[in-house]
Design an enzyme around this catalytic site. Structure first.
Site, mmCIF file in Angstrom:
data_model
loop_
_atom_site.group_PDB
_atom_site.id
_atom_site.type_symbol
_atom_site.label_atom_id
_atom_site.label_comp_id
_atom_site.label_asym_id
_atom_site.label_seq_id
_atom_site.Cartn_x
_atom_site.Cartn_y
_atom_site.Cartn_z
ATOM 1 N N SER A 176 0.846 -1.199 0.000
ATOM 2 C CA SER A 176 0.000 0.000 0.000
ATOM 3 C C SER A 176 0.878 1.244 0.000
ATOM 4 C CB SER A 176 -0.947 -0.034 1.206
ATOM 5 O OG SER A 176 -1.863 1.043 1.161
ATOM 6 N N THR A 177 0.836 2.046 1.048
ATOM 7 C CA THR A 177 1.599 3.298 1.083
ATOM 8 C C THR A 177 3.092 3.038 0.898
ATOM 9 O OG1 THR A 177 -0.016 4.086 2.696
ATOM 10 C CG2 THR A 177 1.953 5.428 2.369
ATOM 11 N N HIS A 202 -2.789 -0.991 -3.236
ATOM 12 C CA HIS A 202 -3.946 -0.136 -2.976
ATOM 13 C C HIS A 202 -3.850 1.131 -3.808
ATOM 14 C CE1 HIS A 202 -4.344 -2.079 1.285
ATOM 15 N NE2 HIS A 202 -4.920 -2.810 0.348
ATOM 16 N N MET A 295 0.122 0.932 5.216
ATOM 17 C CA MET A 295 -0.559 1.210 6.477
ATOM 18 C C MET A 295 -1.721 0.240 6.676
ATOM 19 S SD MET A 295 -2.311 4.778 7.727
ATOM 20 C CE MET A 295 -3.054 4.939 9.349
ATOM 21 N N ASP A 298 -4.480 -4.912 6.179
ATOM 22 C CA ASP A 298 -5.000 -5.686 5.056
ATOM 23 C C ASP A 298 -3.962 -6.700 4.592
ATOM 24 O OD1 ASP A 298 -6.765 -6.474 3.033
ATOM 25 O OD2 ASP A 298 -5.849 -5.102 1.588
#
Length: 357
Positions: A176-177, A202, A295, A298
């Site tokens: 993600s991030t 994401h 972050m 998930d």
């Protein structure tokens, strides 16, 4: 701080973010020139930035921030092919996330997307900007990227033609991030004999296509935004499309992906958990699971299911993560066999592909 030439967008985003007691909108500006004047008075923790503005575009402003005082930046962009392509340039320059700019129906936007925007800002606030700057330098500077690739152990010579025969192995990656730059570093170091990969990053709808296209141009392997029924084959990486979930299915000795419309899982669509759980079910011990910077949690439960099904699992270490959230949660569940710095993940994937061959 909000930087956007649309007064309506600034007003809507301010209302969205102000709904969370942990977020304070300290200022807004219609272009980067005004923004710099205000930032000299009070520097923000996070900047939400448009890309197309008068006097100075957002990418130029972002590069200035990264050179003077690296600050977490969220790109606020429209759902267009042009906007997605420009946003990918911004991500390469050091932006840590993307949110879609509100269009018609502002009331619906406030109700439906508030959580996503708030989470993006919070993720940005926790980003390690030293890691972001290092990754952006590797992405924008070919020499720097080459030196990082050379540090990855045991890489074989890169082939010229992707293999068309599917083996039992596959690699599933969740991030993600900070993941856009981290994935670029990993995928650009892999050769075309690497087991087929399925990836959830994401990212909003439409942006995944531009992201996959960018990676496909700079990586030795084939990188595609996944379409329903696509085969998972050696030398190919399939990235889940934004706004839809991706699952792996098996037909005989062949793997393919299924793209489905379904509600968000763990606030995300696509969700790493959805992908990893499908891999645990259909591939079991024939898979490698990789959890990278991001972050939240998930994918942690899905990786535990992969681990319990006999898959090998690895996580990016805290020091090299932009945000040590998703890997941390997987480690806490006992789902991770190996913890590695980012620079060694490609080597681990290559080594996994060579086992029993």
């Amino acid at each position: 701080m909000l930087v956007d030439d649309s007064a309506v967008v600034r007003q809507v985003l301010s209302a969205v973010l102000s709904k969370d007691p942990d977020i304070e909108v300290i200022a807004s500006a219609s272009d980067p020139i005004f923004a710099m004047d205000k930032m000299n008075q009070r520097w923000p923790d996070v900047v939400v930035l448009d890309v197309e503005m008068p006097r100075m575009d957002g990418i130029t402003f972002l590069k200035k921030l990264m050179s003077v005082r690296p600050t977490p930046v969220i790109i606020c962009s429209t759902l267009t092919e042009k906007g997605a392509s420009t946003s990918m340039q911004a991500m390469a320059a050091g932006a840590v996330g993307i949110v879609t700019k509100p269009k018609a129906g502002l009331k619906g936007f406030l109700e439906q997307d508030a959580g996503e925007i708030i989470q993006a800002v919070k993720a940005a606030a926790s980003a390690d900007m030293r890691r972001v700057k290092a990754l952006s330098m590797a992405s924008l500077n070919p020499t720097a990227k080459l030196s990082v690739s050379e540090a990855i152990p045991a890489l074989e010579a890169r082939g010229t033609v992707a293999m068309s025969v599917t083996t039992d192995k596959l690699v599933a990656i969740g991030t993600s991030t900070g993941g856009t730059q981290a994935l670029e570093l990993v995928l650009s170091a892999l050769n075309r004999t690497t087991p087929g990969m399925v990836i959830v990053q994401h990212m909003p709808e439409k942006f995944t296509a531009a992201f996959a296209d960018r990676l496909n141009k700079i990586c030795p392997i084939e990188v595609l935004e996944a379409k329903n029924g696509d085969r998972v084959i050696n030398g190919r990486a399939l990235i889940a499309p934004g706004g839809r979930h991706m699952l792996v299915k098996r037909s005989g000795a062949q793997y393919h992906v299924e793209i489905v419309d379904a509600p968000p899982v763990n606030r995300h669509r696509p969700s790493v958990d959805v992908l990893f759980r499908s891999v645990a079910k259909c591939a079991g011990a024939n898979a490698l699971g990789v959890m990278m910077t991001g972050m939240g949690d998930d994918g942690a439960l899905g990786m535990k299911e992969m681990h319990d099904a006999g898959a090998e699992t690895l996580a990016q270490d805290e020091k090299s993560c932009v945000v040590y959230g998703m890997p941390k949660e997987a480690v806490k569940l006992g789902a991770v066999d190996t913890i590695l710095p980012l620079k060694d993940i490609a080597g681990m994937i290559e080594a996994y592909g060579r086992k029993n061959t």
